[in-house]
Each structure stands twice: as C-alpha cells, then as structure tokens.
Design an enzyme around this catalytic site. Structure first.
Site, short mmCIF file in Angstrom:
data_model
loop_
_atom_site.label_atom_id
_atom_site.label_comp_id
_atom_site.label_asym_id
_atom_site.label_seq_id
_atom_site.Cartn_x
_atom_site.Cartn_y
_atom_site.Cartn_z
NE ARG A 92 -2.95 -0.97 2.79
CZ ARG A 92 -3.78 -1.52 3.64
NH1 ARG A 92 -4.94 -0.99 3.84
NH2 ARG A 92 -3.49 -2.61 4.31
CD GLU A 102 -3.21 -26.87 4.97
OE1 GLU A 102 -3.19 -27.87 4.24
OE2 GLU A 102 -4.01 -26.72 5.91
N GLY A 128 -3.66 -21.54 10.47
CA GLY A 128 -2.23 -21.28 10.32
C GLY A 128 -1.42 -22.51 9.92
CE LYS A 151 -9.15 -18.50 11.11
NZ LYS A 151 -8.67 -18.23 12.47
N1 HSE Z 1 -7.32 -13.64 14.57
C1 HSE Z 1 -7.19 -15.02 14.27
C2 HSE Z 1 -7.10 -15.80 15.55
C3 HSE Z 1 -5.98 -15.35 13.46
O1 HSE Z 1 -7.11 -15.23 16.63
O2 HSE Z 1 -7.05 -17.02 15.46
C4 HSE Z 1 -6.21 -15.24 12.01
O3 HSE Z 1 -7.34 -15.93 11.58
#
Ligand code: HSE
Length: 420
Positions: A45, A127, A132, A203
C-alpha cells in the site's frame, strides 16, 4: 535447478514472514526440492514504509504482479474481502497459480474464485486460510479422502481461546482479559471479528465445504460471539465437569449440514478441553478413520508462513492442479440441531417456581439431566438455577425459555455442550 518467479500481493506481518522463510530456508528448499523461488514483485500500500525487503521489489500497482507474464505463482496476504477477492480472481484468470491465506475473501467469494480456477485451469491453494500451520486443509482434501466425514469440531480462533483459557484459569471477567490480550498484541484494537465469531465462521465455511463436498456459505452458519460469557457461567460449567471454548461445529446428518459457531462446553476430559492459550485444534470424525485431532499454532507470521510456503512448493511441483471436490448442488442446511444444553437462570425462590420451569421444559420435550440451585437469595428474592439437559432440540429449548414468565425467570444464559 528450476527457478520460479513469485509475486506477493501485500507485505504485512505474514508477507514479511514468508519472505524471511524463503530467505532463511531457501537453500534447504533448493537442496530438498530442486526449486529456487525468486520473489520478483511485491504489491504494497505504501512504498515509504520501512521494511527489511529490497526497495526495488516493491510496487503500488497491482498490475505489476497480476499482469507480469514472468510471475507464475501469486501469493496473497493482503487480508480483507476487497480488493483481495478481485485480485485473486484476476490472477487466476491470467493463468497464475494463487496461494492465499485470506479466509474472508475465500469464504465470501468461494464460488467466484473456484469458478475462475476451474475455467482458467489455474491452481488454487489455501492451506494457510484455516488454522495457520495446522495442515487441516490437506488432511481433509487428501489424507482423509477415503472417509465420509461426519463432524468437525474446532477451536479455530486463537484470540478467543486465549481469552477463555484465562477466564477459566483465573476466574477473570471477559473485559479485563480482553484488555490484557490487546495490550499483549494477542487481540486486535477492534476485536469484533474474533470475539463475535466472524473469523471462525469464515474458517468453518471453508472446512465444512471441503469436508461435506457442498458449498456451506458463511451466511448459513449460525454465529454467536463470546462477549456475553460470564465468570459465573465458566464456574458453573466447571462444577458439571465442563470446560468452555468458542467452538466451530459442523455436522452432516441425513443429507443436511448443520454449521455453527458459539461458546460451547466440552467435557474436561475431551481432547479439545486441553487446548489452551492461543492454540488451535480441529477434531474430525470420519466413518473409516474414526476420531482424530489436529493441534498447533493457528496464527502468527511464521506458523502461517509455514503453511504458505508448503503450498508454494506443492503448487510448483503439481502438474495438474486439483480443484476442491465440491458438487454444484445447493447445500441443504439443517433447520434445527440436537445437543445437550447448559441453561443458567435467575429465578424466584418461591414455592412452585422450579416445578413451573421444569413443567415448561417438559411440555417442549426437554428432559433435565442435572440441576443445581446455587447460593443465597439475592436482594430480589431470586436464586441461580443451573440445568444440564439431555440431548434436546435447540428450537425446543428456545421455545420453552420464551414461554417462561418474565417475573419468574430472568437473565437466562444458554450454552451448548458438545462431545458428551
Ligand atoms: N485472529 C485469528 C485468531 C488469526 O485469533 O485465530 C487469524 O485468523
């Protein structure tokens, strides 16, 4: 040695983590995989911000990444819905393989993004978009392919797990722990996406879509945040042998999918109960594999970079990119669900009050498994009643509670129980 040019869309914490991992681990990757990844262009940005990345790689023009014919693989870590989703589609339409960590763009624009990948035969890897470093997408797509997955229960938001873990351990109030988490950088200054369950819903949309081979839209997921959870709920749950988590639950039964994100009690001896601090875990049940749990770090620059670079390698080595195995039929969502319910209420301590409450539950077919009356009467002559039901329909519990007289029962808290 094969050389592959890579373009980045975005270069915040995660992008810098990927760059660092490619720098520090690149030599081993070359040795192990026979590929050298060369970062060619990075969309940012602001060109002025100080970064540990050569200035010559930076650009503020998206087309320098999206239209560069040399760039075969595009990694996106801008976050947010737009312009990220449009850039993902443009990259796919330009025949580039896309690797993204962006659950919001992916879940909100699933059909459009997958269609672009299919129509242009481009690779799509994600993935890092869920949990993560935990390889849960690959597990569902590849390792568990021989299964009819029947349920997924996940602690898929680290921020809320950190807050609930501390509330459980210390008996602390939500607001106090949140303020601490913000000071420590574990919660965003605006924590809405995490604490209201939006992050987990994105998710869960991706996980359940892949697990059940039906597109489960984010809007179809029941979502309830954790801001109303009190230390008293946590303590009462503990007295029943239960631990509180913000759980993402998806089940497939009789051709219908139920998908929900809400505070949930799990028995303290359930594997999910031991997942503390900011860790994530996904508990999967399949008809052949049985039950299994995937555990690890669900956020942070290097854990996320681990998943992104693994996708990069997989994408580079794949000749025919796989598409998500999701059929085009619309998903039938269950209109109700069954589970054990924890119900805490403030009720008048007078003759017949308990019998009225239990009678109303009984009229709606809700059977009580345990009940305790807690403490002394308060200034209004009321006490706390805490119930654990047998498995009961959500709708029936709601209806029963809505019929209880307001002058008899107030301050009702309902928390679902899973894993019993
Ligand atoms: N903010 C998210 C968490 C991490 O606390 O798991 C990214 O999805």
């Amino acid at each position: 040695m094969e050389r592959i040019a890579v373009g980045f869309l975005g270069c915040g914490n995660i992008g810098c983590g990927v760059y660092r991992l490619l720098e520090s681990f690149g030599g081993e990757l070359e040795k192990n995989e026979g590929i050298r990844f060369e970062v060619r262009r990075i969309l940012v940005r602001s060109l002025e911000k100080t970064r540990a990345i050569p200035r010559a790689l930076l650009t503020d023009r998206p087309e320098d990444v999206l239209n560069d014919p040399q760039i075969a693989l595009v990694m996106e870590f801008m976050g947010g819905e737009e312009p990220a989703a449009s850039y993902l589609v443009r990259a796919l339409q330009n025949g580039k393989t896309v690797i993204t960590a962006n659950k919001m763009a992916l879940a909100s624009h699933w059909e459009e993004i997958v269609r672009a990948a299919r129509d242009y035969q481009s690779g799509l890897y994600y993935e890092a978009s869920v949990c993560g470093a935990i390889p849960i997408i690959r597990a569902i797509n590849d390792s568990l392919q021989a299964n009819r997955i029947t349920s997924i229960m996940g602690i898929i938001n680290g921020t809320t797990n950190y807050i609930l873990s501390r509330m459980s351990r210390e008996g602390a109030a939500y607001g106090d722990v949140l303020a601490d988490a913000q000071r420590l950088g574990l919660a965003e200054p605006d924590p809405t996406a995490d604490v209201e369950g939006y992050d987990a819903a994105y998710k869960l949309s991706i996980l359940s879509t892949l697990a059940f081979h039906r597109h489960v839209p984010v809007e179809a997921i029941y979502r309830e945040g954790m801001t109303g959870v009190t230390p008293l709920d946590v303590q009462c749950g503990r007295e029943f042998g239960l631990t509180l988590k913000l759980l993402a639950v998806a089940k497939m039964e009789g051709g219908a999918v139920e998908a929900r994100v809400h505070p949930t009690f799990v028995p303290e001896d359930h594997p999910l109960a031991s997942v503390g601090e900011a860790f994530n875990a996904v508990y999967v049940s399949g008809h052949a594999c049985g039950e299994m749990m995937f555990y690890g770090r669900g956020a942070g620059d290097m854990p996320t970079a681990s998943a992104l670079v693994s996708d990069l390698i997989k994408a580079a080595k794949t000749k025919k990119h796989p598409l998500p195995a999701v059929c085009d039929e619309p998903c039938t969502m269950a209109q109700d669900w069954q589970c054990v319910h924890f119900v805490r209420m403030r009720a008048k301590d007078e003759p017949g009050a308990l019998s009225q409450v239990c009678g109303t539950f009984a009229r709606h077919g809700v059977s009580i498994a345990s009940m305790v009356q807690k403490g002394e009467r308060d200034e209004g002559g009321c006490v706390q009643l805490v119930f654990l039901t047998h498995r009961a329909s959500e709708r029936a519990v709601r209806l029963a509670l809505s019929e209880m007289a307001r002058d008899l029962v107030s301050k009702v808290s309902v928390i679902r129980v899973e894993g019993r």
